[in-house]
Design a protein around this motif. Structure first.
Motif, PDB file in Angstrom:
ATOM      1  N   MET A 107      56.725 -15.484  27.799  1.00 48.17           N
ATOM      2  CA  MET A 107      55.617 -16.253  28.311  1.00 48.17           C
ATOM      3  C   MET A 107      54.245 -15.994  27.746  1.00 48.17           C
ATOM      4  SD  MET A 107      54.116 -15.063  31.809  1.00 48.17           S
ATOM      5  CE  MET A 107      52.507 -15.865  31.142  1.00 48.17           C
ATOM      6  N   MET A 108      53.961 -14.884  26.750  1.00 53.53           N
ATOM      7  CA  MET A 108      53.020 -14.315  26.162  1.00 53.53           C
ATOM      8  C   MET A 108      52.521 -15.415  24.934  1.00 53.53           C
ATOM      9  SD  MET A 108      53.577 -10.433  26.358  1.00 53.53           S
ATOM     10  CE  MET A 108      52.146  -9.856  25.369  1.00 53.53           C
ATOM     11  N   GLY A 109      51.706 -16.153  25.206  1.00 51.19           N
ATOM     12  CA  GLY A 109      51.103 -16.740  24.091  1.00 51.19           C
ATOM     13  C   GLY A 109      50.649 -16.378  22.850  1.00 51.19           C
ATOM     14  N   GLN A 110      50.425 -17.116  21.912  1.00 54.33           N
ATOM     15  CA  GLN A 110      50.122 -16.771  20.509  1.00 54.33           C
ATOM     16  C   GLN A 110      48.726 -16.996  20.101  1.00 54.33           C
ATOM     17  OE1 GLN A 110      52.912 -18.588  17.731  1.00 54.33           O
ATOM     18  NE2 GLN A 110      54.470 -17.154  17.890  1.00 54.33           N
ATOM     19  N   GLU A 111      47.999 -17.096  21.394  1.00 54.40           N
ATOM     20  CA  GLU A 111      46.755 -17.422  21.045  1.00 54.40           C
ATOM     21  C   GLU A 111      45.717 -16.248  20.547  1.00 54.40           C
ATOM     22  OE1 GLU A 111      47.162 -16.716  25.419  1.00 54.40           O
ATOM     23  OE2 GLU A 111      48.076 -17.894  23.777  1.00 54.40           O
ATOM     24  N   ASN A 112      46.360 -14.928  21.066  1.00 55.18           N
ATOM     25  CA  ASN A 112      45.520 -13.971  20.612  1.00 55.18           C
ATOM     26  C   ASN A 112      46.377 -13.017  19.790  1.00 55.18           C
ATOM     27  OD1 ASN A 112      43.271 -14.876  22.512  1.00 55.18           O
ATOM     28  ND2 ASN A 112      44.653 -13.991  24.179  1.00 55.18           N
ATOM     29  N   LEU A 113      46.573 -13.272  18.698  1.00 57.70           N
ATOM     30  CA  LEU A 113      47.274 -12.648  17.617  1.00 57.70           C
ATOM     31  C   LEU A 113      46.512 -11.459  17.107  1.00 57.70           C
ATOM     32  CD1 LEU A 113      48.984 -15.365  15.706  1.00 57.70           C
ATOM     33  CD2 LEU A 113      50.089 -14.132  17.243  1.00 57.70           C
ATOM     34  N   SER A 114      45.061 -11.496  17.055  1.00 57.15           N
ATOM     35  CA  SER A 114      44.340 -10.593  16.682  1.00 57.15           C
ATOM     36  C   SER A 114      44.057  -9.470  17.787  1.00 57.15           C
ATOM     37  CB  SER A 114      42.895 -11.212  16.209  1.00 57.15           C
ATOM     38  OG  SER A 114      42.282 -11.645  17.283  1.00 57.15           O
ATOM     39  N   VAL A 115      44.515  -9.710  18.857  1.00 60.36           N
ATOM     40  CA  VAL A 115      44.386  -8.514  19.878  1.00 60.36           C
ATOM     41  C   VAL A 115      45.574  -7.923  20.122  1.00 60.36           C
ATOM     42  CG1 VAL A 115      43.885  -8.589  22.332  1.00 60.36           C
ATOM     43  CG2 VAL A 115      43.060 -10.308  21.147  1.00 60.36           C
ATOM     44  N   ASP A 116      45.482  -6.628  20.347  1.00 62.87           N
ATOM     45  CA  ASP A 116      46.661  -5.780  20.613  1.00 62.87           C
ATOM     46  C   ASP A 116      47.572  -6.438  21.510  1.00 62.87           C
ATOM     47  OD1 ASP A 116      48.395  -3.630  20.684  1.00 62.87           O
ATOM     48  OD2 ASP A 116      47.110  -2.143  21.679  1.00 62.87           O
ATOM     49  N   LYS A 117      48.631  -6.392  21.435  1.00 63.93           N
ATOM     50  CA  LYS A 117      49.922  -7.175  22.190  1.00 63.93           C
ATOM     51  C   LYS A 117      50.095  -6.148  23.439  1.00 63.93           C
ATOM     52  CE  LYS A 117      53.666  -4.593  19.989  1.00 63.93           C
ATOM     53  NZ  LYS A 117      54.853  -4.891  19.309  1.00 63.93           N
ATOM     54  N   PHE A 118      49.714  -4.826  23.554  1.00 71.64           N
ATOM     55  CA  PHE A 118      49.797  -4.203  24.733  1.00 71.64           C
ATOM     56  C   PHE A 118      48.677  -4.384  25.469  1.00 71.64           C
ATOM     57  CE2 PHE A 118      52.148  -1.454  21.619  1.00 71.64           C
ATOM     58  CZ  PHE A 118      53.225  -1.394  22.386  1.00 71.64           C
ATOM     59  N   ALA A 119      47.456  -4.592  25.055  1.00 70.57           N
ATOM     60  CA  ALA A 119      46.246  -5.144  25.893  1.00 70.57           C
ATOM     61  C   ALA A 119      46.540  -6.440  26.557  1.00 70.57           C
ATOM     62  CB  ALA A 119      45.313  -5.167  24.859  1.00 70.57           C
ATOM     63  N   GLN A 166      49.374  -7.791  27.315  1.00 73.20           N
ATOM     64  CA  GLN A 166      50.424  -7.486  28.421  1.00 73.20           C
ATOM     65  C   GLN A 166      49.961  -6.935  29.548  1.00 73.20           C
ATOM     66  OE1 GLN A 166      54.257  -5.939  27.249  1.00 73.20           O
ATOM     67  NE2 GLN A 166      54.428  -4.842  29.153  1.00 73.20           N
ATOM     68  N   ASP A 167      48.961  -5.908  29.319  1.00 67.24           N
ATOM     69  CA  ASP A 167      48.516  -5.483  30.562  1.00 67.24           C
ATOM     70  C   ASP A 167      47.363  -6.160  31.004  1.00 67.24           C
ATOM     71  OD1 ASP A 167      49.441  -3.062  29.899  1.00 67.24           O
ATOM     72  OD2 ASP A 167      47.714  -2.036  28.889  1.00 67.24           O
ATOM     73  N   HIS A 168      46.776  -7.137  30.553  1.00 62.58           N
ATOM     74  CA  HIS A 168      45.982  -8.332  30.892  1.00 62.58           C
ATOM     75  C   HIS A 168      46.775  -9.215  31.832  1.00 62.58           C
ATOM     76  CE1 HIS A 168      43.446 -11.652  31.844  1.00 62.58           C
ATOM     77  NE2 HIS A 168      43.951 -12.239  31.015  1.00 62.58           N
ATOM     78  N   ILE A 169      48.054  -9.708  31.486  1.00 61.56           N
ATOM     79  CA  ILE A 169      49.016 -10.436  32.195  1.00 61.56           C
ATOM     80  C   ILE A 169      49.454  -9.933  33.301  1.00 61.56           C
ATOM     81  CG2 ILE A 169      51.254 -11.812  32.047  1.00 61.56           C
ATOM     82  CD1 ILE A 169      50.446 -12.369  28.945  1.00 61.56           C
ATOM     83  N   ILE A 170      49.726  -8.636  33.192  1.00 63.65           N
ATOM     84  CA  ILE A 170      50.456  -7.935  34.545  1.00 63.65           C
ATOM     85  C   ILE A 170      49.269  -7.546  35.521  1.00 63.65           C
ATOM     86  CG2 ILE A 170      51.337  -5.737  35.318  1.00 63.65           C
ATOM     87  CD1 ILE A 170      52.810  -5.236  32.565  1.00 63.65           C
ATOM     88  N   GLY A 171      48.081  -7.325  35.198  1.00 60.22           N
ATOM     89  CA  GLY A 171      47.034  -7.409  35.957  1.00 60.22           C
ATOM     90  C   GLY A 171      46.838  -8.955  36.831  1.00 60.22           C
ATOM     91  N   VAL A 172      46.866 -10.005  36.292  1.00 57.63           N
ATOM     92  CA  VAL A 172      46.685 -11.230  36.673  1.00 57.63           C
ATOM     93  C   VAL A 172      47.815 -11.415  37.626  1.00 57.63           C
ATOM     94  CG1 VAL A 172      46.874 -13.767  36.117  1.00 57.63           C
ATOM     95  CG2 VAL A 172      45.581 -12.222  34.632  1.00 57.63           C
ATOM     96  N   PHE A 173      49.004 -11.020  37.422  1.00 59.51           N
ATOM     97  CA  PHE A 173      50.185 -11.266  38.337  1.00 59.51           C
ATOM     98  C   PHE A 173      50.016 -10.503  39.681  1.00 59.51           C
ATOM     99  CE2 PHE A 173      52.815 -13.149  34.718  1.00 59.51           C
ATOM    100  CZ  PHE A 173      52.689 -14.039  35.052  1.00 59.51           C
ATOM    101  N   ARG A 174      49.581  -9.381  39.361  1.00 58.12           N
ATOM    102  CA  ARG A 174      49.293  -8.275  40.368  1.00 58.12           C
ATOM    103  C   ARG A 174      48.276  -8.964  41.292  1.00 58.12           C
ATOM    104  NH1 ARG A 174      51.107  -4.726  43.555  1.00 58.12           N
ATOM    105  NH2 ARG A 174      50.674  -6.327  44.818  1.00 58.12           N
ATOM    106  N   LYS A 175      47.072  -9.341  40.797  1.00 55.47           N
ATOM    107  CA  LYS A 175      46.057 -10.136  41.592  1.00 55.47           C
ATOM    108  C   LYS A 175      46.437 -11.307  42.358  1.00 55.47           C
ATOM    109  CE  LYS A 175      41.410 -11.766  41.324  1.00 55.47           C
ATOM    110  NZ  LYS A 175      40.171 -12.003  40.288  1.00 55.47           N
TER     111      LYS A 175
END
Length: 721
Positions: free
Chosen positions: A553-565, A567-576
């Motif tokens: 489900m991780m999109g490709q709109e942020n190819l320039s951003v670190d993939k770990f960052a 993923q951390d953002h998505i996990i934080g969104v689900f936690r909230k």
């Protein structure tokens, strides 16, 4: 048909549509203009579209049957949902007056002429979804439908539109017959049932004792129209609705005594649950009433009305959900008291429903020893008016003291099983470790590639869904048809391709589950997924969301951003989301590449730092690779924030049903027991005495031989030689 319904429990499959507007209508000139105006818009996929079924006949293995396709099985929402700000701006641009209500915006109805409506603001627009409902004509639809109507009115310079201007999808012949059959059943059962005033006193008291309503007077039962259906000894609760307050449906409550002398109660609705939208007691509410008590059952509503004299209504499906279609009928009240029961589950539902109704006007009755459910409180002789007045405001406070939390802490100590969550029936070992499935938590699940993660988690979620946990599946790796096939096989516990004649039977039962699917597939934007989840929680009261899996489900709109960052953002969104929505989120994450002979650990989760920290539970599906046969699987719990228990237990995969089950460690051998004689005690006593005497003789013989051998050392020397 209704006799079979008595044995079934209620479900929470919402269908936002009005029956009276589903039939084929004759198109007027306004209808054609409206359809022409709609043709310039894109095809919209919203939840408020009525059900569309297509019937097809096909032949497979010499088996001919009707094939139904139901569009309500998926949850589809616009990727850019409407906001209340957008709705207000549009209404202002059209010079339409509106009142800002608690959960809806009120505008004058456009489906009645201007002279009749006068200053009546009877059309309600949901602030969250934009769905509208006219209480005078029962016309309802989506926000886009209302926009189309307003555009047609403005173009033709008209003050109102006909209620039939919105064309619904025509019902199939089968659906029309089903609707007519249900209405006949409603009329037949209602006409065959008797008011309590027509019963003999002894019979009335016996029925009241069976349903524990001995304190409810006949006057109260007559006021609410409650009757008794003698053939099944069932209470009949009527549903009066519509502008003419006609009989729309009924709910039957039956009692059954189990082997353990425990009484269980079963509910059934006609029409079926998906079409049953009723606030029991609403017909008795006056337009001038400004306060109402909302309960979780019809019997509690009777108790509140008799004990307090206040207007009271009951939710159609108890504390499982509050359909948004019913919110307009609660808009007139300035004070809404939620008294849904006396346990933790009802308390959590009260807090959730208060968000839909508007926090600033809701008060909650906190469960406790002195504040049970209304029916029990009335039976115990408690002052119900005092309990309602002592209810606490639902509006949240930034700072609380222990004095405010004291009763909540006590409630958790008293109701430890309910606090632990819903128990699994297929995985008792998981109950021993995790104690249950709880709302508001985040579970991270991982396992080796090809080990059966999706198959296992689908059975885990199906187990909870069968117990009434409203579930939303987000499968980004496999399509919904394949996933539904897996879950249906697990539900039926057999290969249905080998028993096609049983497909309709199991499919009908599977369709009743509160199970929904997102239509996303492949890589998706997190905002689109989150918007869908939020709307599903609002519309369907979803309690459990499964995301399979994070990498897909991780999109490709942020190819320039670190993939770990990312993923951390998505996990934080689900936690909230899990915390704010009081919804359990299960997130499947692929592990990092490990050696085949090494077991996975928490550190093996891809990007494990954020995932393991934010998660409340971490589950790992372990698989030991074998050469001669498939790998042995086990489930390991490496994190449990609820009480800290962790552990591991084996799993046994049954290929025929695609299910996992805990293998039996040992088999108990059965021994035959002979028939006992009449003088059993005497015979047993003689046998015990004889055995003791024989034991003493053997012991004496051994002692004599040993002493004799000790006295004759020559014999030992001869033997040694």
């Amino acid at each position: 048909m209704w006799r079979g319904l008595l044995l079934k429990g209620t479900t929470c499959l919402l269908q936002v549509s009005a029956q009276s507007f589903l039939h084929q209508r004759h198109a007027s000139s306004q209808c054609f203009r409206l359809l022409t105006h709609r043709s310039v818009h894109k095809l919209r996929e919203t939840s408020c579209i009525p059900r569309l079924r297509s019937t097809d006949v096909f032949q497979s293995h010499n088996l001919i049957r009707n094939y139904k396709k139901d569009a309500k099985s998926t949850v589809e929402f616009p990727l850019s949902p409407i906001t209340v700000t957008d709705i207000k701006q549009y209404l202002r641009s059209k010079d339409i007056l509106f009142h800002d209500g608690y959960s809806c915006l009120h505008i004058p109805s456009i489906f009645i002429d201007a002279f009749t409506r006068k200053d009546s603001f009877s059309l309600f627009i949901d602030k969250t979804t934009g769905q509208f409902l006219c209480k005078d004509t029962l016309v309802e639809g989506s926000w886009e439908d209302l926009q189309d109507c307003l555009e047609v009115m403005q173009k033709d310079e008209q003050d109102s539109l006909s209620p039939h201007v919105l064309l619904g999808y025509p019902e199939s012949l089968e659906e029309q017959e089903e609707t007519e059959r249900e209405q006949r059943e409603v009329r037949e059962i209602w006409s065959s049932s008797l008011p309590f005033t027509d019963l003999h006193d002894e019979e009335a008291q016996l029925v009241k004792a069976m349903f524990r309503i001995t304190k409810i007077s006949n006057a109260t039962l007559k006021k609410f129209g409650v009757r008794l259906f003698k053939p099944t000894k069932s209470l009949v609760f009527p549903w009066f609705g519509g502008p003419d307050s006609s009989l729309k449906g009924i709910k039957l409550l039956s009692a059954q005594r189990t082997d353990g002398e425990k009484v269980t109660y079963h509910e059934a609705t006609v029409p079926k649950c998906s079409s049953y939208f009723n606030l029991f007691g609403l017909a008795l509410v006056s337009r001038m009433d400004s306060e109402v008590v909302v309960t979780g059952s019809e019997l509690d509503t009777l108790a509140v009305s008799q004990g307090t004299g206040l207007p009271s209504v009951a939710l159609p499906r108890g504390v499982s959900c509050l359909p948004p279609a019913l919110l307009p009928y609660l808009e007139q009240f300035k004070r809404v008291t939620l008294w849904l029961g006396g346990d933790i589950r009802s308390w959590e539902a009260s807090k959730l429903f208060s968000r839909k109704l508007g926090l600033r006007r809701c008060t909650l009755v906190r469960p406790g020893e002195f504040q049970p459910c209304p029916l029990e409180a009335l039976s115990q002789g408690k002052n119900l008016s005092r309990i309602v007045k002592a209810s606490i405001p639902a509006a949240h406070k930034s700072i609380v003291s222990f004095k405010q939390l004291r009763e909540d802490v006590y409630g958790e100590l008293v109701n430890t099983d309910q606090v632990a969550g819903v128990k699994w029936t297929r995985f008792p070992e998981l109950n021993r470790i995790l104690k249950g499935h709880r709302k508001g938590e985040l579970t991270v699940f991982t396992g080796p590639t090809g080990s059966g993660k999706t198959t296992f988690i689908s059975e885990l979620a199906l187990d909870l869904c069968m117990q009434g946990v409203n579930t939303l599946w987000g499968s980004f790796e496999i399509n919904n048809v394949r996933l539904a096939k897996i879950m249906l096989t697990q539900f039926a516990m057999q290969r249905l391709e080998e028993n096609l004649e049983q497909y309709d039977f199991w499919a009908d039962r599977f369709e009743e589950l509160p199970l929904y699917f997102m239509t996303f597939h492949g890589q998706q934007n997190i905002k689109a997924v989150l918007d869908t989840m939020q709307h599903a929680v609002y519309l369907y009261d979803i309690n459990h969301v499964i995301i399979d899996n994070l990498q897909f489900m991780m999109g490709q709109e942020n190819l320039s951003v670190d993939k770990f960052a990312v993923q951390d953002h998505i996990i934080g969104v689900f936690r909230k989301f899990a915390t704010n929505s009081s919804c359990h989120v299960t997130l499947i994450i692929h592990p990092r590449k490990e050696e085949d002979d090494r077991e996975l650990q928490t550190a093996s989760i891809f990007g494990s730092a954020k995932a393991s920290q934010e998660a409340d539970n971490v589950l790992i599906l372990q698989e030991k690779k074998l050469v001669t046969c498939p790998g042995r699987r086990s489930l390991q719990v490496t994190k449990n924030r609820f009480d800290g228990d962790v552990g591991i237990f084996p799993l046994d995969f049954i290929k025929s049903s695609l299910t996992f089950s805990t293998p039996i460690k040992g088999k108990h051998k059965l021994r035959k027991v002979a028939a006992k004689p009449e003088n059993e005690e005497e015979v047993q006593g003689n046998e015990v005495t004889a055995k003791k005497d024989e034991g003493k003789k053997e012991k004496a013989t051994k002692t004599a031989k040993a002493s004799q051998a000790a006295k004759c050392p020559a014999n030992r020397n001869d033997k040694a030689k």
